[in-house]
Write an enzyme that holds these catalytic residues in place. Structure first.
Site, mmCIF file in Angstrom:
data_model
loop_
_atom_site.group_PDB
_atom_site.id
_atom_site.type_symbol
_atom_site.label_atom_id
_atom_site.label_comp_id
_atom_site.label_asym_id
_atom_site.label_seq_id
_atom_site.Cartn_x
_atom_site.Cartn_y
_atom_site.Cartn_z
ATOM 1 N N LYS A 218 0.731 -1.406 -0.173
ATOM 2 C CA LYS A 218 0.010 0.111 0.103
ATOM 3 C C LYS A 218 1.081 1.162 -0.033
ATOM 4 O O LYS A 218 1.664 1.544 1.046
ATOM 5 C CB LYS A 218 -0.843 0.202 1.087
ATOM 6 N N GLY B 222 -7.623 8.418 10.730
ATOM 7 C CA GLY B 222 -8.144 8.377 12.305
ATOM 8 C C GLY B 222 -9.039 9.216 12.770
ATOM 9 O O GLY B 222 -9.245 9.553 13.903
ATOM 10 N N ALA C 286 -9.496 4.865 5.302
ATOM 11 C CA ALA C 286 -8.926 5.824 6.038
ATOM 12 C C ALA C 286 -10.480 6.693 6.366
ATOM 13 O O ALA C 286 -11.135 7.063 5.512
ATOM 14 C CB ALA C 286 -7.838 6.622 5.746
ATOM 15 N N GLY C 287 -10.435 7.241 7.778
ATOM 16 C CA GLY C 287 -11.575 7.989 8.152
ATOM 17 C C GLY C 287 -12.898 7.283 8.511
ATOM 18 O O GLY C 287 -13.904 7.975 9.015
ATOM 19 N N ASN D 57 -8.829 0.947 10.489
ATOM 20 C CA ASN D 57 -7.971 0.394 11.567
ATOM 21 C C ASN D 57 -8.580 1.189 13.042
ATOM 22 O O ASN D 57 -8.994 0.819 13.854
ATOM 23 C CB ASN D 57 -6.547 1.103 11.318
ATOM 24 N N SER D 58 -8.456 2.630 12.980
ATOM 25 C CA SER D 58 -8.736 3.128 14.179
ATOM 26 C C SER D 58 -10.351 2.747 14.741
ATOM 27 O O SER D 58 -10.581 2.877 16.001
ATOM 28 C CB SER D 58 -8.736 4.986 14.108
HETATM 29 C C1 LIG Z 1 -3.983 5.239 4.807
HETATM 30 C C2 LIG Z 1 -3.849 4.815 6.092
HETATM 31 O O1 LIG Z 1 -2.862 5.000 6.787
HETATM 32 C C3 LIG Z 1 -4.982 4.149 6.591
HETATM 33 O O2 LIG Z 1 -5.138 2.699 6.130
HETATM 34 C C4 LIG Z 1 -5.195 3.896 8.093
HETATM 35 O O3 LIG Z 1 -4.316 2.927 8.346
HETATM 36 C C5 LIG Z 1 -6.534 3.888 8.480
HETATM 37 O O4 LIG Z 1 -7.040 4.655 8.699
HETATM 38 P P1 LIG Z 1 -8.097 4.724 10.023
HETATM 39 O O5 LIG Z 1 -7.442 4.632 11.080
HETATM 40 O O6 LIG Z 1 -8.905 6.249 9.621
HETATM 41 O O7 LIG Z 1 -9.209 3.585 9.806
#
Ligand SMILES: CC(=O)[C@@H](O)[C@H](O)COP(=O)(O)O
Length: 254
Positions: free
Chosen positions: A96, A157, A183-184, A205-206
């Site tokens: 990625k 995040g 993300a987001g 992730n977050s």
């Molecule tokens: C681009 C990036 O680094 C994302 O993949 C991040 O790891 C996940 O984003 P979130 O923590 O907002 O879900």
């Protein structure tokens, strides 16, 4: 099935491995998510130092595909170096591409992302670039040969969810490679929305790692991906300005 390069995956949910405070919770969350692709920042892991504890040790690596990311890179050269480092460890040939152009928003640098992707494709990597939700850039990345496009729903995040569904829709409609919203994401609603728009997958992730109950949230995200995909395939009804009665209006007893 999600197809990236030559590989197919039953799960359309990709999970980040950062931000967990407890390795057991992380493992349980991964199980609950049923994700088959896990991403990790190459810079945060010393993959060559066997003495150093890392999350990979506790995972059954036969169950997952690893998607190293180049988080921390600010130039194409740094991203390429990190990708090569990951591949040299022998664990993967997918990457990625993440080249950050702004420390405050963590939004990607489009020019460096394009340059890094071009170089990594020449080197034979399976390339998944993290991008802003710009359809022109997405098309340029696809033309280069990228294997998927990963537009941000909102800043990493931030948990703000999908800020510009129209832009995501443009990318989904105007590219043919898989679109993985990355993300987001803040909640299962955001995931279902992305999938209903026609995204091929979601990376988050977050929203799981920082949930009050990460394992339960991972399960919820899994269900949302599946529900959103089913809804997309089933085809939603058109939006109308005025009401349309649900019961038949002809043949009524007077
Ligand atoms: C681009 C990036 O680094 C994302 O993949 C991040 O790891 C996940 O984003 P979130 O923590 O907002 O879900």
């Amino acid at each position: 099935m999600l197809k990236i390069g030559e590989k197919t995956f039953e799960s359309r949910l990709l999970l980040g491995t950062g931000k967990y405070t407890d390795a057991t919770v992380q493992q349980e969350a991964i199980d609950a998510s049923a994700s088959q692709i896990l991403t990790f920042a190459v810079r945060r892991l010393d993959i060559f130092d066997k003495q150093q504890a890392n999350f990979l040790e506790s995972l059954d690596l036969t169950k997952y595909d690893l998607l190293p990311n180049t988080a921390g890179a600010k130039t194409a050269e740094e991203a390429v170096r990190l990708a090569k480092l990951a591949r040299a460890s022998g664990m993967c040939d997918m990457v990625k591409v993440e080249v950050i152009g702004c420390d405050k928003t963590l939004l990607p640098d489009p020019i460096e992302t394009l340059r890094a992707s071009e170089e990594l494709l020449k080197e034979g990597f399976i390339v998944l670039p993290y991008t802003s939700d710009d359809v022109v850039l997405a098309r340029r990345l696809e033309e280069l040969g990228c294997h998927a496009i990963m537009p941000a729903a909102s800043p990493i995040g931030s948990g703000q969810g999908i800020l510009n569904p129209l832009h995501l829709q443009f990318i989904i409609d105007q590219t043919t490679v898989p679109v993985i919203v990355d993300a987001g994401i803040g909640s299962p609603t955001d995931v279902a929305y992305a999938m209903e728009l026609g995204a091929d997958g979601v990376l988050l992730n977050s929203a799981v790692a920082h949930a009050k109950d990460p394992v339960k949230m991972a399960h919820a995200m899994r269900l949302s991906v599946e529900a959103g995909r089913l809804g997309h395939e089933a085809g939603r009804i058109e939006k109308k300005q005025y009401a349309v009665a649900s019961s038949p209006t002809s043949g009524l007893i007077r």
